[in-house]
Scaffold this active site. Structure first.
Site, PDB file in Angstrom:
ATOM      1  N   ARG A 158       0.843  -1.208   0.000  1.00  6.67           N
ATOM      2  CA  ARG A 158       0.000   0.000   0.000  1.00  6.67           C
ATOM      3  C   ARG A 158       0.876   1.255   0.000  1.00  6.67           C
ATOM      4  NH1 ARG A 158      -3.482  -3.102   3.837  1.00  6.67           N
ATOM      5  NH2 ARG A 158      -2.140  -2.295   5.499  1.00  6.67           N
ATOM      6  N   TYR A 197      12.063   0.487  -3.102  1.00  5.00           N
ATOM      7  CA  TYR A 197      11.600   1.867  -3.203  1.00  5.00           C
ATOM      8  C   TYR A 197      12.720   2.730  -3.766  1.00  5.00           C
ATOM      9  CZ  TYR A 197       7.294   1.212  -0.492  1.00  5.00           C
ATOM     10  OH  TYR A 197       6.051   0.819  -0.059  1.00  5.00           O
ATOM     11  N   ASP A 254       1.041   5.598   0.263  1.00  3.38           N
ATOM     12  CA  ASP A 254       0.346   6.707   0.904  1.00  3.38           C
ATOM     13  C   ASP A 254      -0.035   7.788  -0.103  1.00  3.38           C
ATOM     14  OD1 ASP A 254       0.533   5.606   3.440  1.00  3.38           O
ATOM     15  OD2 ASP A 254       2.470   6.529   3.842  1.00  3.38           O
ATOM     16  N   ARG A 263      10.296   7.438   4.293  1.00  2.00           N
ATOM     17  CA  ARG A 263      10.243   8.892   4.481  1.00  2.00           C
ATOM     18  C   ARG A 263      10.936   9.308   5.782  1.00  2.00           C
ATOM     19  NH1 ARG A 263       4.134  10.430   3.890  1.00  2.00           N
ATOM     20  NH2 ARG A 263       4.992  12.492   4.424  1.00  2.00           N
TER      21      ARG A 263
END
Length: 270
Positions: free
Chosen positions: A49, A109, A51, A200
């Site tokens: 998932r 990522y 954001d 992040r």
């Protein structure tokens, strides 16, 4: 029949992946398009998932259906009903035992960061930003301290639902593209799994070290504190891309989703 899809999207306009009452999520748009193609409701599951504002180079989803279509139709037909910033890249039949989330052996990522005296404009929402010059060697030294299995509680959002904060960070590669005060930085991350906001929060710490506000060893202090309060503020979602999961070759998925000897392939730049 169970099908897996590779989906790419620009997340700027959406409230993340997961379906919401507003209908403004990637999952809502994809399921609506699949339903129009199939003539009946289709429910999907995803590998990871994302954001609000986060992009995906290869989100992998799976779903079950009795509707028969050519694989090319699942791609082009679905794309016909999708907004222009979401597109199915491939479709592949998989065994009923396949689960896009549970069977992923690694996830990747990419964070793209613009280093510039002024904020981004044409690529606003697609890159993060630092107005200060960054020290690549300092950030790489800090990143090296994260490799291996660790308790990443310090980089975990309070809303994280993961059962364990222990994850295995397998690879972090930091590269600079361009010279002078204006350049781009690519931060590539690969792990068995990630916690909510983990990338992040790591980026917040790496940028603080890159600016010279902290020494590389500070990263280890933050890691060992096992407290979110020890880390830097959560960094912007703008430059974050879910590169995609990797699977065992036995599932027969396309090469970009298959774990290769010595590590998985990296699917270029966004």
């Amino acid at each position: 029949m169970r099908l897996a899809l590779g989906v790419r999207y620009n997340g700027q306009a959406y409230e993340g992946w997961q379906s919401q009452l507003s209908g403004r999520t990637v999952q809502d748009k994809l399921e609506t398009a699949l339903g129009k193609l199939a003539g009946k409701r289709i429910s999907t599951l995803c590998a990871g998932r994302t954001d609000t504002g986060v992009h995906a180079l290869m989100q992998v989803v799976h779903f079950d259906t009795e509707v028969e279509r050519e694989l090319v139709s699942w791609v082009r037909g679905t794309n016909r009903f999708l907004p222009s910033d979401i597109a199915v890249q491939w479709a592949h039949p998989v065994p009923d035992a396949f689960h896009c989330r549970a069977n992923a052996v690694a996830r990747r990522y990419l964070y793209v960061l613009s280093q510039s005296p002024v904020r981004p404009s044409l690529d606003s929402g697609r890159v993060g930003w630092s107005m200060y010059p960054l020290d690549g060697n300092a950030m790489r030294a800090a990143a090296a301290l994260l490799i291996g299995s660790h308790d990443f509680t310090s980089f975990r959002a309070s809303s994280c639902q993961a059962r364990s904060p222990v994850k295995e960070m397998r690879r972090i590669v930091i590269t600079r593209h361009g010279e002078g005060e204006r350049c781009r930085w690519h931060f590539e991350f690969e792990a068995d799994a990630f916690l909510h906001h983990m990338i992040r929060n790591l980026m917040g710490c790496l940028v603080r070290i890159g600016r010279g506000d902290e020494k590389p060893e500070w990263m280890l202090t933050v890691l060992e504190a096992r407290s979110r309060m020890a880390a830097a503020p959560t960094f912007s979602p703008d430059g974050l891309y879910f590169v995609g999961p990797l699977y065992d070759a036995k599932w027969g998925l396309p090469a970009e989703a298959t774990l290769q000897p010595g590590g998985g392939p990296y699917d270029g730049s966004p």
